[in-house]
Design an enzyme around this catalytic site. Sequence first.
Site, PDB file in Angstrom:
ATOM      1  N   ARG A  33      58.667  52.989  37.058  1.00 46.87           N
ATOM      2  CA  ARG A  33      58.116  53.714  35.904  1.00 46.87           C
ATOM      3  C   ARG A  33      58.702  55.118  35.791  1.00 46.87           C
ATOM      4  NH1 ARG A  33      52.029  51.227  36.608  1.00 46.87           N
ATOM      5  NH2 ARG A  33      52.190  49.612  35.000  1.00 46.87           N
ATOM      6  N   HIS A  75      54.396  45.720  34.216  1.00 53.03           N
ATOM      7  CA  HIS A  75      53.018  45.424  34.620  1.00 53.03           C
ATOM      8  C   HIS A  75      53.053  44.829  36.008  1.00 53.03           C
ATOM      9  CE1 HIS A  75      49.072  43.535  34.860  1.00 53.03           C
ATOM     10  NE2 HIS A  75      49.688  42.438  35.222  1.00 53.03           N
ATOM     11  N   THR A  89      50.533  54.476  36.702  1.00 56.00           N
ATOM     12  CA  THR A  89      50.447  54.000  35.309  1.00 56.00           C
ATOM     13  C   THR A  89      51.128  54.970  34.348  1.00 56.00           C
ATOM     14  OG1 THR A  89      48.298  53.024  35.878  1.00 56.00           O
ATOM     15  CG2 THR A  89      48.829  53.208  33.530  1.00 56.00           C
ATOM     16  N   GLU A 117      47.072  35.504  36.694  1.00 54.10           N
ATOM     17  CA  GLU A 117      48.152  35.904  35.776  1.00 54.10           C
ATOM     18  C   GLU A 117      49.371  34.992  35.933  1.00 54.10           C
ATOM     19  OE1 GLU A 117      48.558  40.124  36.502  1.00 54.10           O
ATOM     20  OE2 GLU A 117      46.674  40.544  35.449  1.00 54.10           O
ATOM     21  N   ARG A 127      53.082  47.532  43.429  1.00 53.13           N
ATOM     22  CA  ARG A 127      52.523  48.720  42.764  1.00 53.13           C
ATOM     23  C   ARG A 127      53.182  49.992  43.301  1.00 53.13           C
ATOM     24  NH1 ARG A 127      48.771  47.157  39.129  1.00 53.13           N
ATOM     25  NH2 ARG A 127      48.037  49.264  38.812  1.00 53.13           N
ATOM     26  N   TYR A 135      45.264  40.750  28.408  1.00 53.99           N
ATOM     27  CA  TYR A 135      44.654  42.058  28.669  1.00 53.99           C
ATOM     28  C   TYR A 135      43.164  42.081  28.330  1.00 53.99           C
ATOM     29  CZ  TYR A 135      48.885  44.650  30.013  1.00 53.99           C
ATOM     30  OH  TYR A 135      49.974  45.143  30.688  1.00 53.99           O
ATOM     31  N   LYS A 157      57.915  44.998  30.303  1.00 51.28           N
ATOM     32  CA  LYS A 157      57.283  45.195  28.999  1.00 51.28           C
ATOM     33  C   LYS A 157      58.326  45.431  27.899  1.00 51.28           C
ATOM     34  CE  LYS A 157      52.936  46.956  30.945  1.00 51.28           C
ATOM     35  NZ  LYS A 157      51.895  48.012  30.872  1.00 51.28           N
ATOM     36  N   PHE A 197      42.173  52.004  23.913  1.00 48.62           N
ATOM     37  CA  PHE A 197      43.582  51.763  23.609  1.00 48.62           C
ATOM     38  C   PHE A 197      43.922  50.277  23.511  1.00 48.62           C
ATOM     39  CE2 PHE A 197      43.129  52.460  28.225  1.00 48.62           C
ATOM     40  CZ  PHE A 197      43.631  51.261  28.714  1.00 48.62           C
ATOM     41  N   ASN A 248      55.038  51.714  29.484  1.00 48.00           N
ATOM     42  CA  ASN A 248      55.328  52.091  30.862  1.00 48.00           C
ATOM     43  C   ASN A 248      56.139  51.054  31.641  1.00 48.00           C
ATOM     44  OD1 ASN A 248      53.272  50.282  31.187  1.00 48.00           O
ATOM     45  ND2 ASN A 248      51.907  51.649  32.308  1.00 48.00           N
TER      46      ASN A 248
HETATM   47  P1  ATP Z   1      49.354  47.306  34.333  1.00 50.17           P
HETATM   48  O1  ATP Z   1      48.032  46.586  34.378  1.00 50.17           O
HETATM   49  O2  ATP Z   1      50.076  47.144  33.001  1.00 50.17           O
HETATM   50  O3  ATP Z   1      50.221  47.030  35.524  1.00 50.17           O
HETATM   51  P2  ATP Z   1      48.090  49.615  35.390  1.00 50.17           P
HETATM   52  O4  ATP Z   1      47.349  48.655  36.245  1.00 50.17           O
HETATM   53  O5  ATP Z   1      48.877  50.681  36.057  1.00 50.17           O
HETATM   54  O6  ATP Z   1      49.080  48.853  34.420  1.00 50.17           O
HETATM   55  P3  ATP Z   1      45.772  49.664  33.693  1.00 50.17           P
HETATM   56  O7  ATP Z   1      44.704  50.668  33.874  1.00 50.17           O
HETATM   57  O8  ATP Z   1      45.546  48.251  34.154  1.00 50.17           O
HETATM   58  O9  ATP Z   1      47.109  50.270  34.335  1.00 50.17           O
HETATM   59  O10 ATP Z   1      46.144  49.657  32.149  1.00 50.17           O
HETATM   60  C1  ATP Z   1      46.851  48.556  31.586  1.00 50.17           C
HETATM   61  C2  ATP Z   1      47.890  49.074  30.625  1.00 50.17           C
HETATM   62  O11 ATP Z   1      47.229  49.683  29.523  1.00 50.17           O
HETATM   63  C3  ATP Z   1      48.797  50.175  31.167  1.00 50.17           C
HETATM   64  O12 ATP Z   1      49.899  49.704  31.884  1.00 50.17           O
HETATM   65  C4  ATP Z   1      49.244  50.850  29.901  1.00 50.17           C
HETATM   66  O13 ATP Z   1      50.288  50.111  29.256  1.00 50.17           O
HETATM   67  C5  ATP Z   1      47.991  50.780  29.050  1.00 50.17           C
HETATM   68  N1  ATP Z   1      47.180  51.999  29.201  1.00 50.17           N
HETATM   69  C6  ATP Z   1      46.451  52.362  30.277  1.00 50.17           C
HETATM   70  N2  ATP Z   1      45.845  53.555  30.073  1.00 50.17           N
HETATM   71  C7  ATP Z   1      46.193  53.922  28.819  1.00 50.17           C
HETATM   72  C8  ATP Z   1      45.894  55.043  28.006  1.00 50.17           C
HETATM   73  N3  ATP Z   1      45.098  56.018  28.438  1.00 50.17           N
HETATM   74  N4  ATP Z   1      46.442  55.102  26.768  1.00 50.17           N
HETATM   75  C9  ATP Z   1      47.253  54.116  26.322  1.00 50.17           C
HETATM   76  N5  ATP Z   1      47.567  53.023  27.033  1.00 50.17           N
HETATM   77  C10 ATP Z   1      47.064  52.934  28.266  1.00 50.17           C
HETATM   78 MG    MG Z   2      46.341  46.933  35.532  1.00 53.79          MG
END
Ligand code: ATP
Ligand code: MG
Length: 131
Positions: A96, A109, A85, A120, A79, A43, A3, A51, A106
Site C-alpha cells: 500500500r 485487500h 489501510t 472469501e 497484512r 463487503y 483492487k 463509505f 488502497n
Molecule cells: P481490506 O479489508 O480491503 O483488506 P482493511 O482490512 O485494511 O482493508 P477495512 O477496515 O476492512 O480495512 O476496510 C475495508 C475497505 O474499505 C478498505 O480497504 C478501504 O478500501 C475501504 N475503507 C476503509 N475505511 C475507509 C474510509 N474511512 N473511507 C473510505 N474507504 C474506506
Molecule cells: Mg478488512
Amino acid sequence: MIKPDAVSNGHIGAILNDIIAGGFKIIAMKYIRLSKETAGAFYAVHAARPFYGELVDFMTSGPIVAAILEKDSAVEAFRKLIGATDPAKAEAGTIRNKYAKSIEANAVHGSDSDDNAEIEGNFFFSQVERF
Ligand code: ATP
Ligand code: MG
C-alpha cells in the site's frame, strides 16, 4: 485481491512479484470485474459503514485480481506485506505504501482472519485443491 486502482495503474505484475518474493504460494487466481451485487456481498460486513456505497462503486469501477495465497500464518504475514489501510500510514516498502493512493483506493485487500480467508476464498473459487 488486487483492487481496481492498482490494476488500472499497471501494478498487477509488481504486486504479484512482491507477493511471491514474500514467500506466498499462489493456490488459485482469477482476473474479473465484479458486479455491484457481488462486490456488495463481498463487503457486506461493512454495509453499515458510511463509505459502503462508495466502496462498492469503487470495487466495481474496473477489473480486479482475486487470489488464494498460502503461507504459514498467512493472514498476519499478508497484512504485514500490504501495510495499513490508509497508505499514508503504511510502512515504507509495503504494497500500500508503494502502490496505493488513498484510504479507499488502497491497491489490495487481505483477509483479516483464518475464518474470513476461508469464506472469501470460497466466495471467489470452487473446486480449489491444495498443491
Ligand atoms: P481490506 O479489508 O480491503 O483488506 P482493511 O482490512 O485494511 O482493508 P477495512 O477496515 O476492512 O480495512 O476496510 C475495508 C475497505 O474499505 C478498505 O480497504 C478501504 O478500501 C475501504 N475503507 C476503509 N475505511 C475507509 C474510509 N474511512 N473511507 C473510505 N474507504 C474506506
Ligand atoms: Mg478488512
